[in-house]
Design an enzyme around this catalytic site. Structure first.
Site, short mmCIF file in Angstrom:
data_model
loop_
_atom_site.label_atom_id
_atom_site.label_comp_id
_atom_site.label_asym_id
_atom_site.label_seq_id
_atom_site.Cartn_x
_atom_site.Cartn_y
_atom_site.Cartn_z
N HIS A 104 -3.73 33.49 -41.52
CA HIS A 104 -2.44 33.21 -42.16
C HIS A 104 -2.46 33.84 -43.54
CE1 HIS A 104 0.65 30.72 -44.15
NE2 HIS A 104 1.07 30.35 -42.94
N ASP A 157 -10.31 27.08 -42.35
CA ASP A 157 -8.91 26.69 -42.43
C ASP A 157 -8.58 25.89 -41.17
OD1 ASP A 157 -6.16 26.48 -42.29
OD2 ASP A 157 -5.76 28.61 -42.61
N GLN A 171 -4.25 24.41 -38.33
CA GLN A 171 -3.75 24.38 -36.96
C GLN A 171 -4.69 23.67 -35.99
OE1 GLN A 171 -0.76 25.37 -35.94
NE2 GLN A 171 -0.19 26.04 -38.01
N LYS A 176 1.09 19.13 -40.66
CA LYS A 176 0.73 19.71 -39.36
C LYS A 176 0.21 18.66 -38.40
CE LYS A 176 1.10 24.05 -40.95
NZ LYS A 176 2.13 25.01 -40.52
N CYS A 181 4.04 34.16 -40.91
CA CYS A 181 3.15 34.29 -42.07
C CYS A 181 1.78 34.81 -41.66
CB CYS A 181 3.02 32.97 -42.82
SG CYS A 181 4.54 32.47 -43.64
#
Length: 647
Positions: A360, A437, A440, A463, A601
């Site tokens: 991202h 990260d 997600q 999220k 993104c």
């Protein structure tokens, strides 16, 4: 179970004398049992009362065949346990229910020992018209901060969940003719909250449920029970049911362009369950205050709620300590914090930072800025044609100058699940720190940071069914202890003079100013909610949806799925020949289906596949195979409609 010390609450036994906190087992004579059954039946089948009865009573017996419509059309497998507990079975059935102790050889002529759960059952009945809403009470009678919005309290009526258990993916795969958008959405309309909560009169036992009206009718009221298996349940023991989960989200009863909303934009943001909404409301009505710096009661409440949420994040990630958790606005701010605080101290000229093609923009731009400021180099690990990281080439990028590796656990654009454990181990072999990260990942799979072994982990609350504007950074104690603060101001200081400032220890050192207190508390409620469903259930359901959707979308001529890695989360990114992605998104919106069209993104990874944009459908536990059917039907309609704007 003892028959002389069974808590049953203040029940009316039919003799005129209420039973106290404890009472001996009572004889099952017609007057007393009829009174009990009538009371329980009236309460149990009133508005919304079924919602927690099955959880309170535990796995008793599930009727698989019933001479009246009570088990399948009203209760269903997930909540029929409550019907068993009401005494709606033949004498032979009483002895087969673990939680109902029958004393003596003849169940009907002997004493029936009530389980302790009967007291809970009576306490769970809904408020009548004119009564104040339920407010969870602490033992001393005062409202508890966390009890009011607990996930269990937000679960909608389980009675409406009955037919849903039968709607497994295979059942949803009706012939194509049945998959037209309107037809596919019919069940959703029937399951809208208002429809599911018909007036009590419509559900009167005599009219719809077929309950016995007298004790003697029990002789002809037969069940054939079997024990409910203990698989596929959440923390509260609930069998997983996506239709029931859907009812927990008020916004999903919204209609868009006259059609029920189907939310497939979960990778951008998830919707919020009633438990989170009510928790935020409770905070502002009962706890609102700044934290840490006051001696009054509201400050103490707010501080407890805020720090309690930090502990929930720790538990959710299996971090070693709550001191490892720093609240930030979200993943983007978290990565910037690490790049600016840790990075500026440890990354210098000619050092190297490694990321992947999947990232991202939030995991690209901060590192570019750091490289520009320090003279370091940014290196990018390639992916194969399925969208998976090439581990061998990833390792070739490692070297003595590699200071930090930063990568996504799940790609937001393609849904690829990266081999995070292997990548962490490889990076550590070369002495590099690792940032993962998890934006997600946290809503799709369980995260165990102690097993993963990364140095930093970041995610956003919105999220994972939490509020926007809140997220968290995990850092190991050794790293956080020596990281300088990024921002200065209140809350992060221990002592200030004009000559120098002494900072707080982590995590307060990185939380300058008034934080997003209420939304941190809301994030804690979201974590409670996810855990009540069970992450294993969520992962299994979304995997099944992904498999089903991939097969169904393959029927659409000209549709190409982008990102076909073997390990994927619930994301399908695709293009449709002859149509611009924004036109596909607009056409689906007219059908009430929300997807994301654009570059997500994540322009570099799309350009790796020669694209500037895709259409992305991303799944959550409230999505169903019927939603996928509606998506497929809408795309087939668009593909066959010459009115589409072709590129």
């Amino acid at each position: 179970m003892s028959t002389s010390d069974v808590p049953v609450g203040a029940l009316d036994t039919g003799s005129g004398a209420p039973i106290g906190a404890t009472a001996p087992a009572f004889a099952t004579g017609a007057p007393s049992l009829t009174s009990l059954i009538t009371k329980l039946a009236n309460e149990f089948f009133s508005e919304g009362a079924v919602r927690q009865s099955a959880m309170s009573l535990g796995p008793l017996a599930t009727p698989q065949a019933l001479s009246s419509p009570v088990s399948e059309s009203v209760l269903g497998p997930s909540v029929a346990t409550g019907a068993s507990a009401l005494g709606l079975q033949t004498p032979a059935v009483f002895s087969g229910i673990p939680s109902l102790g029958v004393v003596g050889g003849d169940p009907m002529s002997s004493a029936l020992a009530l389980p302790p759960d009967f007291q809970s059952l009576l306490q769970l009945v809904p408020q009548r018209d004119g009564q104040a809403p339920d407010v969870a009470q602490a033992p001393n009678g005062s409202p508890t901060p966390d009890a009011a919005p607990t996930p269990d309290a937000a679960w909608a009526s389980d009675a409406a969940r009955a037919p849903d258990a039968a709607r497994a993916p295979d059942a949803a795969r009706a012939p194509d003719a049945a998959r037209a958008p309107d037809a596919a959405r019919a069940p959703d309309a029937a399951r809208a909250p208002d429809a599911a909560r018909a007036p009590d009169a419509a559900r009167a036992p005599d009219a719809d449920v077929g309950l016995p009206t007298s004790f003697t009718e029990l002789d002809t009221f037969s069940f054939r029970p079997e024990v409910v298996p203990q698989t596929g349940t959440g923390a509260a023991g609930r069998p997983f049911d996506p239709y029931a989960v859907r009812r927990d989200f008020p916004i999903l009863s919204t209609r868009v362009h006259g059609r029920p909303l189907i939310w497939f934009d979960n990778a951008a943001t998830t919707q919020k369950p009633r438990a989170v909404i009510e928790r935020l409301k409770y905070f502002y009505e009962n706890e609102n205050s700044n934290i840490h710096r006051a001696a009054h009661a509201l400050a103490a409440r707010a501080t407890d709620a805020y720090e309690g949420a930090r502990e929930k994040v720790r538990r959710f990630l299996n971090a070693p300590s709550a001191k490892n958790i720093v609240f930030v606005r979200g993943t983007t701010e978290g990565i910037n914090l690490i790049a600016q605080s840790w990075g500026r101290r440890h990354v210098g000229a000619d050092d190297e930072i490694v990321i992947s093609w999947l990232e991202h923009h939030a995991n690209i731009v901060p590192w570019q800025q750091l490289c520009s400021a320090t003279g370091a180099r940014l290196r990018v690990a390639p992916v194969d044609d399925t969208g998976q990281v090439k581990l061998d080439e990833f390792e070739r990028l490692m070297g003595p100058r590699t200071k930090i590796v930063s990568f996504s656990q799940v790609s937001n654009a393609l849904g690829t699940v990266t081999p995070a454990h292997e990548m962490v181990k490889i990076a550590h072999r070369y002495g590099a720190k690792v940032l993962v990260d998890g934006a997600q990942a946290v809503s799709h799979m369980g995260v165990d940071l102690q097993a993963l072994g990364c140095d930093f982990y970041v995610f956003s609350g919105h999220k994972v069914f939490g509020p926007t504007g809140i997220g968290a950074v995990y850092g190991t104690s050794e790293i956080l202890e020596h990281m300088p603060p990024w921002q200065g101001g209140g809350n992060m200081i221990a002592d200030v003079t004009f000559e120098k400032t002494k900072y707080q220890d982590a995590p307060a050192r990185f939380e300058a100013g008034t934080g997003n207190i209420a939304d941190a508390v809301g994030l804690g409620a979201a974590i409670d909610y996810v855990e009540s469903i069970g992450m294993e259930n969520i992962s299994r359901h979304e995997h099944d949806l992904l498999v089903y959707a991939t097969a169904e979308l393959a029927r659409v001529p000209g549709l190409h799925v982008i990102g076909t890695a073997r390990e994927k989360a619930g994301v399908v990114s695709f293009i449709l020949d002859g149509f611009r992605t924004e036109d596909v998104g607009a056409a689906l919106d007219r059908e009430g289906i929300a997807v994301r069209s654009g570059h997500h993104c994540a322009q570099p990874i799309l350009r790796r596949f020669g694209l500037e944009s895709t259409v992305r459908a991303s799944f959550a536990p409230y999505n169903t195979c019927e939603d996928v059917d509606a998506l497929t039907a809408a795309l087939l309609k668009l593909e066959g409609n010459s009115g589409g704007q072709r590129s």
